[in-house]
Design a protein around this motif. Sequence first.
Motif, PDB file in Angstrom:
ATOM      1  N   ASN A 194      26.625  -1.445  52.653  1.00  0.00           N
ATOM      2  CA  ASN A 194      25.866  -0.889  51.531  1.00  0.00           C
ATOM      3  C   ASN A 194      25.081  -2.031  50.890  1.00  0.00           C
ATOM      4  O   ASN A 194      25.626  -2.869  50.214  1.00  0.00           O
ATOM      5  CB  ASN A 194      26.825  -0.262  50.516  1.00  0.00           C
ATOM      6  CG  ASN A 194      26.103   0.367  49.342  1.00  0.00           C
ATOM      7  OD1 ASN A 194      24.915   0.158  49.123  1.00  0.00           O
ATOM      8  ND2 ASN A 194      26.833   1.141  48.567  1.00  0.00           N
ATOM      9  N   ARG A 195      23.783  -2.054  51.081  1.00  0.00           N
ATOM     10  CA  ARG A 195      22.941  -3.156  50.599  1.00  0.00           C
ATOM     11  C   ARG A 195      22.300  -2.870  49.245  1.00  0.00           C
ATOM     12  O   ARG A 195      21.216  -3.358  48.955  1.00  0.00           O
ATOM     13  CB  ARG A 195      21.849  -3.468  51.629  1.00  0.00           C
ATOM     14  CG  ARG A 195      22.375  -4.096  52.883  1.00  0.00           C
ATOM     15  CD  ARG A 195      23.021  -5.394  52.511  1.00  0.00           C
ATOM     16  NE  ARG A 195      23.315  -6.175  53.691  1.00  0.00           N
ATOM     17  CZ  ARG A 195      23.817  -7.374  53.649  1.00  0.00           C
ATOM     18  NH1 ARG A 195      24.071  -7.930  52.500  1.00  0.00           N
ATOM     19  NH2 ARG A 195      24.070  -8.026  54.738  1.00  0.00           N
ATOM     20  N   THR A 196      22.972  -2.089  48.384  1.00  0.00           N
ATOM     21  CA  THR A 196      22.446  -1.806  47.061  1.00  0.00           C
ATOM     22  C   THR A 196      22.383  -3.097  46.254  1.00  0.00           C
ATOM     23  O   THR A 196      23.391  -3.769  46.071  1.00  0.00           O
ATOM     24  CB  THR A 196      23.330  -0.786  46.325  1.00  0.00           C
ATOM     25  OG1 THR A 196      23.379   0.412  47.085  1.00  0.00           O
ATOM     26  CG2 THR A 196      22.797  -0.503  44.933  1.00  0.00           C
TER      27      THR A 196
ATOM     28  N   SER B 224      30.002  -4.337  49.714  1.00  0.00           N
ATOM     29  CA  SER B 224      30.052  -3.960  51.121  1.00  0.00           C
ATOM     30  C   SER B 224      28.853  -4.506  51.881  1.00  0.00           C
ATOM     31  O   SER B 224      27.725  -4.445  51.402  1.00  0.00           O
ATOM     32  CB  SER B 224      30.070  -2.436  51.247  1.00  0.00           C
ATOM     33  OG  SER B 224      29.883  -2.059  52.594  1.00  0.00           O
TER      34      SER B 224
ATOM     35  N   HIS C 142      26.069  -4.763  45.870  1.00  0.00           N
ATOM     36  CA  HIS C 142      27.300  -4.069  46.235  1.00  0.00           C
ATOM     37  C   HIS C 142      28.107  -4.976  47.162  1.00  0.00           C
ATOM     38  O   HIS C 142      27.543  -5.700  47.979  1.00  0.00           O
ATOM     39  CB  HIS C 142      26.955  -2.744  46.927  1.00  0.00           C
ATOM     40  CG  HIS C 142      28.129  -1.855  47.142  1.00  0.00           C
ATOM     41  ND1 HIS C 142      28.943  -1.976  48.227  1.00  0.00           N
ATOM     42  CD2 HIS C 142      28.613  -0.837  46.401  1.00  0.00           C
ATOM     43  CE1 HIS C 142      29.896  -1.063  48.162  1.00  0.00           C
ATOM     44  NE2 HIS C 142      29.712  -0.354  47.054  1.00  0.00           N
TER      45      HIS C 142
END
Length: 76
Positions: free
Chosen positions: A10-12, A7, A5
């Motif tokens: 947001n560490r997806t 961001s 991801h």
Amino acid sequence: MDIMHRSLLNRTVYKSFPPKTYNFGVVSNHFYLYIGTTNIPTSEKEVRISDSGLMVYLPSSGWLSTTNIIGQWPIQ
């Protein structure tokens, strides 16, 4: 190499590619090598790419450390 991801909050991680040696097998100034696929939500317009330990082999110089794909990249 990780595709995640865009961001920083947001560490997806959408896909992680394991360390390995990829043999392009051609001598050229520009070339591409397919290494795999991943599923990214259609709402995403960019992803963050992170790599480490990326190296290139030049017959005249041997193995050289390099990187040029870290950062945010648009999805086409």
